[in-house]
Structures are given as structure tokens and as C-alpha cells.
Motif scaffolding. Structure first.
Motif, PDB file in Angstrom:
ATOM      1  N   LEU A 275      -3.123   1.831   3.728  1.00  0.00           N
ATOM      2  CA  LEU A 275      -2.472   0.919   2.784  1.00  0.00           C
ATOM      3  C   LEU A 275      -2.876  -0.524   3.037  1.00  0.00           C
ATOM      4  N   GLU A 276      -2.983  -0.896   4.301  1.00  0.00           N
ATOM      5  CA  GLU A 276      -3.345  -2.269   4.651  1.00  0.00           C
ATOM      6  C   GLU A 276      -4.774  -2.626   4.251  1.00  0.00           C
ATOM      7  N   ILE A 277      -5.691  -1.668   4.347  1.00  0.00           N
ATOM      8  CA  ILE A 277      -7.093  -1.983   4.037  1.00  0.00           C
ATOM      9  C   ILE A 277      -7.416  -1.868   2.549  1.00  0.00           C
ATOM     10  N   ALA A 278      -6.517  -1.267   1.784  1.00  0.00           N
ATOM     11  CA  ALA A 278      -6.757  -1.123   0.343  1.00  0.00           C
ATOM     12  C   ALA A 278      -6.746  -2.487  -0.327  1.00  0.00           C
ATOM     13  N   ASN A 279      -7.678  -2.703  -1.242  1.00  0.00           N
ATOM     14  CA  ASN A 279      -7.707  -3.975  -1.965  1.00  0.00           C
ATOM     15  C   ASN A 279      -7.226  -3.774  -3.397  1.00  0.00           C
ATOM     16  N   GLU A 280      -7.187  -4.867  -4.150  1.00  0.00           N
ATOM     17  CA  GLU A 280      -6.613  -4.815  -5.505  1.00  0.00           C
ATOM     18  C   GLU A 280      -7.414  -3.946  -6.478  1.00  0.00           C
ATOM     19  N   ASN A 281      -8.650  -3.613  -6.154  1.00  0.00           N
ATOM     20  CA  ASN A 281      -9.455  -2.754  -7.022  1.00  0.00           C
ATOM     21  C   ASN A 281      -9.309  -1.263  -6.697  1.00  0.00           C
ATOM     22  N   ASP A 282      -8.612  -0.959  -5.622  1.00  0.00           N
ATOM     23  CA  ASP A 282      -8.419   0.428  -5.213  1.00  0.00           C
ATOM     24  C   ASP A 282      -7.173   1.017  -5.869  1.00  0.00           C
ATOM     25  N   LYS A 283      -7.091   2.331  -5.786  1.00  0.00           N
ATOM     26  CA  LYS A 283      -5.910   3.048  -6.254  1.00  0.00           C
ATOM     27  C   LYS A 283      -5.399   3.912  -5.107  1.00  0.00           C
ATOM     28  N   VAL A 284      -4.103   3.834  -4.854  1.00  0.00           N
ATOM     29  CA  VAL A 284      -3.462   4.626  -3.813  1.00  0.00           C
ATOM     30  C   VAL A 284      -2.578   5.662  -4.497  1.00  0.00           C
ATOM     31  N   VAL A 285      -2.681   6.906  -4.025  1.00  0.00           N
ATOM     32  CA  VAL A 285      -1.830   7.967  -4.556  1.00  0.00           C
ATOM     33  C   VAL A 285      -1.057   8.592  -3.402  1.00  0.00           C
ATOM     34  N   PHE A 286       0.269   8.579  -3.527  1.00  0.00           N
ATOM     35  CA  PHE A 286       1.134   9.233  -2.554  1.00  0.00           C
ATOM     36  C   PHE A 286       1.322  10.685  -2.981  1.00  0.00           C
ATOM     37  N   ILE A 287       0.966  11.604  -2.079  1.00  0.00           N
ATOM     38  CA  ILE A 287       1.142  13.030  -2.325  1.00  0.00           C
ATOM     39  C   ILE A 287       1.862  13.629  -1.126  1.00  0.00           C
ATOM     40  N   GLN A 288       2.321  14.848  -1.261  1.00  0.00           N
ATOM     41  CA  GLN A 288       3.021  15.578  -0.194  1.00  0.00           C
ATOM     42  C   GLN A 288       4.081  14.664   0.428  1.00  0.00           C
ATOM     43  N   ASN A 289       4.144  14.542   1.764  1.00  0.00           N
ATOM     44  CA  ASN A 289       5.150  13.692   2.403  1.00  0.00           C
ATOM     45  C   ASN A 289       4.859  12.206   2.237  1.00  0.00           C
ATOM     46  N   GLY A 290       3.707  11.872   1.725  1.00  0.00           N
ATOM     47  CA  GLY A 290       3.389  10.473   1.453  1.00  0.00           C
ATOM     48  C   GLY A 290       4.306   9.858   0.413  1.00  0.00           C
ATOM     49  N   VAL A 291       4.955  10.697  -0.406  1.00  0.00           N
ATOM     50  CA  VAL A 291       5.858  10.160  -1.426  1.00  0.00           C
ATOM     51  C   VAL A 291       7.045   9.434  -0.809  1.00  0.00           C
ATOM     52  N   PHE A 292       7.324   9.670   0.469  1.00  0.00           N
ATOM     53  CA  PHE A 292       8.413   8.938   1.123  1.00  0.00           C
ATOM     54  C   PHE A 292       8.144   7.432   1.128  1.00  0.00           C
ATOM     55  N   PHE A 293       6.876   7.029   1.163  1.00  0.00           N
ATOM     56  CA  PHE A 293       6.548   5.604   1.060  1.00  0.00           C
ATOM     57  C   PHE A 293       7.097   5.025  -0.238  1.00  0.00           C
ATOM     58  N   ALA A 294       7.003   5.789  -1.318  1.00  0.00           N
ATOM     59  CA  ALA A 294       7.447   5.316  -2.630  1.00  0.00           C
ATOM     60  C   ALA A 294       8.953   5.161  -2.711  1.00  0.00           C
ATOM     61  N   VAL A 295       9.672   5.840  -1.820  1.00  0.00           N
ATOM     62  CA  VAL A 295      11.124   5.819  -1.863  1.00  0.00           C
ATOM     63  C   VAL A 295      11.717   4.836  -0.845  1.00  0.00           C
ATOM     64  N   VAL A 296      11.204   4.826   0.370  1.00  0.00           N
ATOM     65  CA  VAL A 296      11.853   4.045   1.433  1.00  0.00           C
ATOM     66  C   VAL A 296      11.169   2.720   1.749  1.00  0.00           C
ATOM     67  N   GLU A 297      10.011   2.458   1.182  1.00  0.00           N
ATOM     68  CA  GLU A 297       9.272   1.225   1.461  1.00  0.00           C
ATOM     69  C   GLU A 297       9.077   0.410   0.190  1.00  0.00           C
ATOM     70  N   ASP A 298       8.951  -0.893   0.344  1.00  0.00           N
ATOM     71  CA  ASP A 298       8.538  -1.750  -0.770  1.00  0.00           C
ATOM     72  C   ASP A 298       7.016  -1.785  -0.735  1.00  0.00           C
ATOM     73  N   VAL A 299       6.398  -0.963  -1.542  1.00  0.00           N
ATOM     74  CA  VAL A 299       4.947  -0.808  -1.482  1.00  0.00           C
ATOM     75  C   VAL A 299       4.199  -2.085  -1.844  1.00  0.00           C
ATOM     76  N   THR A 300       4.840  -2.988  -2.569  1.00  0.00           N
ATOM     77  CA  THR A 300       4.169  -4.250  -2.904  1.00  0.00           C
ATOM     78  C   THR A 300       3.937  -5.098  -1.665  1.00  0.00           C
ATOM     79  N   LYS A 301       4.687  -4.851  -0.604  1.00  0.00           N
ATOM     80  CA  LYS A 301       4.496  -5.566   0.659  1.00  0.00           C
ATOM     81  C   LYS A 301       3.482  -4.869   1.560  1.00  0.00           C
ATOM     82  N   LEU A 302       3.163  -3.617   1.246  1.00  0.00           N
ATOM     83  CA  LEU A 302       2.255  -2.840   2.087  1.00  0.00           C
ATOM     84  C   LEU A 302       0.812  -2.871   1.623  1.00  0.00           C
ATOM     85  N   THR A 303       0.591  -3.045   0.319  1.00  0.00           N
ATOM     86  CA  THR A 303      -0.767  -2.964  -0.204  1.00  0.00           C
ATOM     87  C   THR A 303      -0.917  -3.796  -1.468  1.00  0.00           C
TER      88      THR A 303
END
Length: 91
Positions: free
Chosen positions: A19-47
Motif C-alpha cells: 500500500l505504501e509503495i503504490a502510486n496514484e496511477n496504480d490500482k489496489v484490490v482488497f481480496i480475501q482477508n485483505g478486505v479488512f483494510f477496507a473496513v478497519v483502516e482509512d485507506v486514504t491515509k495508507l495509499t
């Protein structure tokens, strides 16, 4: 531009690095247990990347669409479209 898949939960340091190395031209997809990021984290602060979550995986873990902010929900067809469009892949 790259597609970055995050499939492990928030306690996995490797996923945070992705998440930290992703830039504004990349796309991140949360799958499997990765979806917890979408629920418990403010992703705008992570990437800076555009962020998606697989709706089916979110629902399979007992969450609903109202639990997610700043993340676009996609289905399996949407995931396939993203995979087909991106030249590079980080999993």
C-alpha cells in the motif's frame, strides 16, 4: 501503472508495504482477508492509489457495503476487467 492485490489482513506487514509503495496511477484490490483494510483502516491515509474491494469477500466475512468508505466495491467480473487492463501485477 500496476494492479496490486492485497489478500492478507491488516496485521501483515508485507501488505502494508504494498500500500505504501503504490502510486496514484496504480490500482489496489482488497481480496480475501485483505478486505479488512477496507473496513478497519482509512485507506486514504495508507495509499495514493485507486482502491477497490471484492464485494463477495467482504460479505463472506460478515460485512456490508455500509461498513466500507473510500473504497469502490467490485464483483468478480470487475476484478477480471482490472486484471485484463493492467500491464503489471503485484500479488
Amino acid at each position: 501503472m500496476a494492479l496490486i492485490l492485497v489478500k492478507y489482513g491488516v496485521d501483515n506487514p508485507a501488505e502494508r508495504v504494498k500500500l505504501e509503495i503504490a502510486n496514484e496511477n496504480d490500482k489496489v484490490v482488497f481480496i480475501q482477508n485483505g478486505v479488512f483494510f477496507a473496513v478497519v483502516e482509512d485507506v486514504t491515509k495508507l495509499t495514493k492509489a485507486e482502491v477497490y474491494a471484492l464485494k463477495n469477500d467482504l460479505e463472506a466475512r460478515g460485512f456490508c457495503t455500509a461498513d466500507v468508505k473510500n473504497v469502490k466495491l467490485i464483483d468478480y467480473d470487475g476484478l477480471v476487467e482490472l486484471i485484463e487492463k493492467e500491464e503489471k501485477f503485484i500479488g
